[in-house]
Design a protein around this motif. Sequence first.
Motif, PDB file in Angstrom:
ATOM      1  N   SER A   1      -2.186   6.736 -14.121  1.00 50.89           N
ATOM      2  CA  SER A   1      -2.951   5.741 -14.858  1.00 50.89           C
ATOM      3  C   SER A   1      -2.384   4.384 -14.435  1.00 50.89           C
ATOM      4  N   ARG A   2      -3.059   3.323 -14.783  1.00 51.13           N
ATOM      5  CA  ARG A   2      -2.542   1.991 -14.435  1.00 51.13           C
ATOM      6  C   ARG A   2      -1.293   1.655 -15.236  1.00 51.13           C
TER       7      ARG A   2
ATOM      8  N   ILE B   1       0.978  -0.400 -10.616  1.00 53.90           N
ATOM      9  CA  ILE B   1      -0.210   0.159  -9.974  1.00 53.90           C
ATOM     10  C   ILE B   1      -1.423  -0.705 -10.315  1.00 53.90           C
ATOM     11  N   ILE B   2      -2.128  -1.145  -9.286  1.00 53.23           N
ATOM     12  CA  ILE B   2      -3.335  -1.955  -9.476  1.00 53.23           C
ATOM     13  C   ILE B   2      -4.581  -1.074  -9.386  1.00 53.23           C
ATOM     14  N   ALA B   3      -4.641  -0.246  -8.342  1.00 53.40           N
ATOM     15  CA  ALA B   3      -5.792   0.640  -8.128  1.00 53.40           C
ATOM     16  C   ALA B   3      -5.374   1.755  -7.185  1.00 53.40           C
TER      17      ALA B   3
ATOM     18  N   LYS C   1       0.882  -1.160   0.000  1.00 52.96           N
ATOM     19  CA  LYS C   1       0.000   0.000   0.000  1.00 52.96           C
ATOM     20  C   LYS C   1       0.923   1.214   0.000  1.00 52.96           C
ATOM     21  N   ILE C   2       0.816   2.036  -1.044  1.00 54.63           N
ATOM     22  CA  ILE C   2       1.658   3.215  -1.196  1.00 54.63           C
ATOM     23  C   ILE C   2       0.763   4.443  -1.028  1.00 54.63           C
ATOM     24  N   THR C   3       1.178   5.340  -0.160  1.00 53.01           N
ATOM     25  CA  THR C   3       0.421   6.567   0.075  1.00 53.01           C
ATOM     26  C   THR C   3       1.279   7.759  -0.322  1.00 53.01           C
ATOM     27  N   LEU C   4       0.693   8.685  -1.082  1.00 54.85           N
ATOM     28  CA  LEU C   4       1.394   9.903  -1.456  1.00 54.85           C
ATOM     29  C   LEU C   4       0.411  11.057  -1.521  1.00 54.85           C
TER      30      LEU C   4
ATOM     31  N   GLU D   1      -4.085   6.747  -1.954  1.00 55.86           N
ATOM     32  CA  GLU D   1      -3.662   5.451  -1.447  1.00 55.86           C
ATOM     33  C   GLU D   1      -3.679   4.486  -2.633  1.00 55.86           C
ATOM     34  N   ILE D   2      -2.527   3.902  -2.914  1.00 58.78           N
ATOM     35  CA  ILE D   2      -2.345   3.086  -4.114  1.00 58.78           C
ATOM     36  C   ILE D   2      -2.125   1.628  -3.729  1.00 58.78           C
TER      37      ILE D   2
END
Length: 106
Positions: free
Chosen positions: A71-72, A85-87, A61-64, A98-99
């Motif tokens: 885009s994906r 990137i999934i969503a 889980k990546i937060t920025l 939150e990625i």
Amino acid sequence: MIDPGRLNRRLTLLAPVETDDGQGGVVRSFAAQAVLWASVVPLAAREGVAADDSRAALRAKITLRAGVALSRAHRLADGDSVYRIIAWRSRERGALLEIDAETEQT
């Protein structure tokens, strides 16, 4: 309120670049687009076997900070690890992204 200490990793946002392969197709590569401060939290790994090659997809889980056009097709690089990137979703009233992402480990 965003705690600035939460975003303690520098990630490189990689944008997709497609070039003609000379045979009617394209070759996709990635170019650095921006350096972003982020938080990276590892999640459970997912294992799979494809063509006799055992790999584990490590999820994170990546937060920025919000305001980044994603885009994906984009990737996020953290040293030698490149996250697909999934969503993504907005958090903290639109101040953060939150990625959901994953990277392959051999």
